[in-house]
Design a protein around this motif. Structure first.
Motif, PDB file in Angstrom:
ATOM      1  N   ALA A 165       0.840  -1.335  -0.173  1.00 27.00           N
ATOM      2  CA  ALA A 165      -0.123  -0.125  -0.052  1.00 27.00           C
ATOM      3  C   ALA A 165       0.885   1.314  -0.180  1.00 27.00           C
ATOM      4  O   ALA A 165       0.556   2.139  -0.589  1.00 27.00           O
ATOM      5  CB  ALA A 165      -0.962   0.117   1.268  1.00 27.00           C
ATOM      6  N   GLU A 166       1.963   1.407   0.873  1.00 22.33           N
ATOM      7  CA  GLU A 166       2.837   2.316   0.774  1.00 22.33           C
ATOM      8  C   GLU A 166       3.573   2.840  -0.500  1.00 22.33           C
ATOM      9  O   GLU A 166       3.820   3.667  -1.033  1.00 22.33           O
ATOM     10  CB  GLU A 166       3.782   2.083   1.938  1.00 22.33           C
ATOM     11  CG  GLU A 166       3.460   2.459   3.272  1.00 22.33           C
ATOM     12  CD  GLU A 166       4.247   1.903   4.242  1.00 22.33           C
ATOM     13  OE1 GLU A 166       4.159   2.132   5.543  1.00 22.33           O
ATOM     14  OE2 GLU A 166       5.335   0.875   4.271  1.00 22.33           O
ATOM     15  N   LEU A 167       3.981   1.649  -1.172  1.00 18.87           N
ATOM     16  CA  LEU A 167       4.576   1.853  -2.690  1.00 18.87           C
ATOM     17  C   LEU A 167       3.463   2.176  -3.545  1.00 18.87           C
ATOM     18  O   LEU A 167       3.777   2.846  -4.580  1.00 18.87           O
ATOM     19  CB  LEU A 167       5.240   0.546  -3.000  1.00 18.87           C
ATOM     20  CG  LEU A 167       6.464   0.132  -2.153  1.00 18.87           C
ATOM     21  CD1 LEU A 167       7.275  -1.104  -3.144  1.00 18.87           C
ATOM     22  CD2 LEU A 167       7.480   1.112  -1.794  1.00 18.87           C
ATOM     23  N   HIS A 168       2.367   1.819  -3.499  1.00 18.02           N
ATOM     24  CA  HIS A 168       1.026   2.164  -4.270  1.00 18.02           C
ATOM     25  C   HIS A 168       1.041   3.514  -4.220  1.00 18.02           C
ATOM     26  O   HIS A 168       0.812   4.316  -5.021  1.00 18.02           O
ATOM     27  CB  HIS A 168       0.107   1.477  -3.936  1.00 18.02           C
ATOM     28  CG  HIS A 168      -1.218   1.813  -4.836  1.00 18.02           C
ATOM     29  ND1 HIS A 168      -2.227   2.875  -4.438  1.00 18.02           N
ATOM     30  CD2 HIS A 168      -1.442   1.322  -6.167  1.00 18.02           C
ATOM     31  CE1 HIS A 168      -3.200   2.710  -5.627  1.00 18.02           C
ATOM     32  NE2 HIS A 168      -2.688   1.892  -6.604  1.00 18.02           N
ATOM     33  N   ALA A 169       1.006   3.986  -2.943  1.00 20.55           N
ATOM     34  CA  ALA A 169       0.894   5.444  -2.598  1.00 20.55           C
ATOM     35  C   ALA A 169       2.152   6.331  -3.242  1.00 20.55           C
ATOM     36  O   ALA A 169       1.901   7.392  -3.725  1.00 20.55           O
ATOM     37  CB  ALA A 169       0.979   5.847  -1.105  1.00 20.55           C
ATOM     38  N   HIS A 170       3.151   5.760  -3.438  1.00 19.78           N
ATOM     39  CA  HIS A 170       4.414   6.397  -3.978  1.00 19.78           C
ATOM     40  C   HIS A 170       4.445   6.158  -5.511  1.00 19.78           C
ATOM     41  O   HIS A 170       4.981   6.991  -6.322  1.00 19.78           O
ATOM     42  CB  HIS A 170       5.665   5.992  -3.482  1.00 19.78           C
ATOM     43  CG  HIS A 170       6.030   6.523  -2.158  1.00 19.78           C
ATOM     44  ND1 HIS A 170       6.216   7.482  -1.786  1.00 19.78           N
ATOM     45  CD2 HIS A 170       6.144   5.532  -1.081  1.00 19.78           C
ATOM     46  CE1 HIS A 170       6.407   7.726  -0.467  1.00 19.78           C
ATOM     47  NE2 HIS A 170       6.486   6.468   0.063  1.00 19.78           N
ATOM     48  N   GLY A 171       3.342   5.480  -6.367  1.00 21.98           N
ATOM     49  CA  GLY A 171       3.127   5.312  -7.364  1.00 21.98           C
ATOM     50  C   GLY A 171       4.177   4.178  -8.123  1.00 21.98           C
ATOM     51  O   GLY A 171       4.120   4.092  -9.335  1.00 21.98           O
ATOM     52  N   SER A 172       4.881   3.683  -7.291  1.00 27.80           N
ATOM     53  CA  SER A 172       5.626   2.402  -7.870  1.00 27.80           C
ATOM     54  C   SER A 172       5.001   1.142  -8.161  1.00 27.80           C
ATOM     55  O   SER A 172       5.359   0.306  -8.763  1.00 27.80           O
ATOM     56  CB  SER A 172       7.082   2.286  -7.139  1.00 27.80           C
ATOM     57  OG  SER A 172       6.593   2.003  -5.866  1.00 27.80           O
ATOM     58  N   VAL A 173       4.139   0.821  -7.321  1.00 26.38           N
ATOM     59  CA  VAL A 173       2.972  -0.236  -7.450  1.00 26.38           C
ATOM     60  C   VAL A 173       1.949   0.006  -8.362  1.00 26.38           C
ATOM     61  O   VAL A 173       1.260   0.937  -7.749  1.00 26.38           O
ATOM     62  CB  VAL A 173       2.535  -0.858  -6.077  1.00 26.38           C
ATOM     63  CG1 VAL A 173       1.624  -2.059  -6.297  1.00 26.38           C
ATOM     64  CG2 VAL A 173       3.888  -1.532  -5.587  1.00 26.38           C
ATOM     65  N   TRP A 174       1.611  -0.526  -9.448  1.00 25.84           N
ATOM     66  CA  TRP A 174       0.409  -0.427 -10.303  1.00 25.84           C
ATOM     67  C   TRP A 174      -0.949  -0.591  -9.674  1.00 25.84           C
ATOM     68  O   TRP A 174      -1.751   0.421  -9.483  1.00 25.84           O
ATOM     69  CB  TRP A 174       0.409  -1.253 -11.547  1.00 25.84           C
ATOM     70  CG  TRP A 174      -0.570  -1.255 -12.450  1.00 25.84           C
ATOM     71  CD1 TRP A 174      -1.681  -2.039 -12.346  1.00 25.84           C
ATOM     72  CD2 TRP A 174      -0.930   0.050 -13.467  1.00 25.84           C
ATOM     73  NE1 TRP A 174      -2.514  -1.954 -13.582  1.00 25.84           N
ATOM     74  CE2 TRP A 174      -2.084  -0.631 -13.962  1.00 25.84           C
ATOM     75  CE3 TRP A 174      -0.407   1.012 -13.626  1.00 25.84           C
ATOM     76  CZ2 TRP A 174      -2.593   0.077 -15.052  1.00 25.84           C
ATOM     77  CZ3 TRP A 174      -1.002   1.753 -14.862  1.00 25.84           C
ATOM     78  CH2 TRP A 174      -2.163   1.259 -15.647  1.00 25.84           C
ATOM     79  N   LYS A 175      -0.860  -1.856  -8.953  1.00 23.42           N
ATOM     80  CA  LYS A 175      -2.380  -2.028  -8.245  1.00 23.42           C
ATOM     81  C   LYS A 175      -2.083  -3.090  -6.840  1.00 23.42           C
ATOM     82  O   LYS A 175      -1.116  -3.892  -7.192  1.00 23.42           O
ATOM     83  CB  LYS A 175      -3.040  -2.928  -9.411  1.00 23.42           C
ATOM     84  CG  LYS A 175      -4.805  -3.196  -8.458  1.00 23.42           C
ATOM     85  CD  LYS A 175      -5.478  -3.935  -9.813  1.00 23.42           C
ATOM     86  CE  LYS A 175      -5.647  -2.917 -10.743  1.00 23.42           C
ATOM     87  NZ  LYS A 175      -6.906  -3.563 -11.907  1.00 23.42           N
TER      88      LYS A 175
END
Length: 249
Positions: A165-175
């Motif tokens: 979830a944290e990486l998603h917030a940084h934009g590096s995880v797509w979904k």
């Protein structure tokens, strides 16, 4: 067990790592993974690769026990070279690589996903570099592709992990999806990519790599020199024996 490849849908090559108990790969495993990725990229019928893993987590890095059994430096040199080859094979794969990450993604796992073109993760996925607790260095190059600079440094120095979830917030995880939906979500993204013209998608991959601001090959190789120095100096063995913890006065 090992590295297997399948073609579950038109234009998509699925590469699965299965090395129990935690997908910590021996030297041979890193080379096998590199070979599978390069073979997929060379296949003109393939337009996207999905990289996934079986078992408890995506990847726990190198097989530390293999190094501990080695009385010389062959295993350390082999692991350095094998990781370099596998990370390079992800980056240089002629078509986009989607990483499907569940559970732990540590050490060498960061090298793989940091060089991937896109990441889909399950809700239980965690990402980190416990290298300083293992008497090693490396893959900060790839962690820096996932999080901002100062967060990368804090995670690196503390050996702490970040959630999907944290990486998603940084934009590096797509979904981020429930674990039982992970492969479907990765295949959905790969399917969208695989619908593009095969020749054009390869040009796009080469073009995007060409405008990267950091040379990932040179940068990671520079880091590896310090890993080898830690091994030669004896500090690597000392740190591994204490799990990276030093008694405070």
């Amino acid at each position: 067990m090992g590295v297997s490849t399948t073609s579950p849908d038109k234009g998509i090559r699925l590469i699965t790592v299965d090395h129990p108990p935690v997908n910590a790969l021996p030297v041979r495993g890193w080379y096998d993974l590199a070979d599978a990725l390069r073979a997929a990229g060379r296949d003109p019928e393939v337009r996207c690769v999905v990289l996934t893993a079986a078992g408890r987590g995506f990847n726990a890095g190198v097989d530390i026990k293999e190094m501990q059994r080695d009385t010389g430096h062959d295993a350390l040199i082999g692991a350095n070279r094998g990781c370099y080859e596998a990370f390079s094979a992800v980056y240089e794969c002629e078509v986009p690589v989607v990483a499907a990450v569940h559970g732990f993604c540590l050490g060498g796992g960061i090298g793989l996903v940091g060089n991937a073109d896109a990441i889909v993760a399950s809700e239980d996925a965690t990402f980190g570099l416990p290298e300083l607790d293992r008497g090693a260095l490396g893959a900060a190059t790839h962690l820096a592709r996932l999080v901002p600079q100062h967060l990368m440094r804090a995670l690196y120095y503390t050996s702490r992990t970040a959630t999907a979830a944290e990486l998603h917030a940084h934009g590096s995880v797509w979904k981020v999806v429930p674990r039982d939906e992970l492969l479907d979500a990765a295949m959905e993204l790969a399917g969208e990519i695989a619908c593009k013209d095969g020749y054009l998608i390869r040009l796009a991959k080469a073009a995007i790599n060409g405008i990267d601001p950091v040379d990932v090959h040179r940068s990671y190789r520079f880091e590896q020199g310090f890993t080898f120095e830690a091994g030669l100096s004896g500090v690597a063995d000392r740190v591994r024996d204490t799990f990276g913890r030093e008694a405070r006065p």
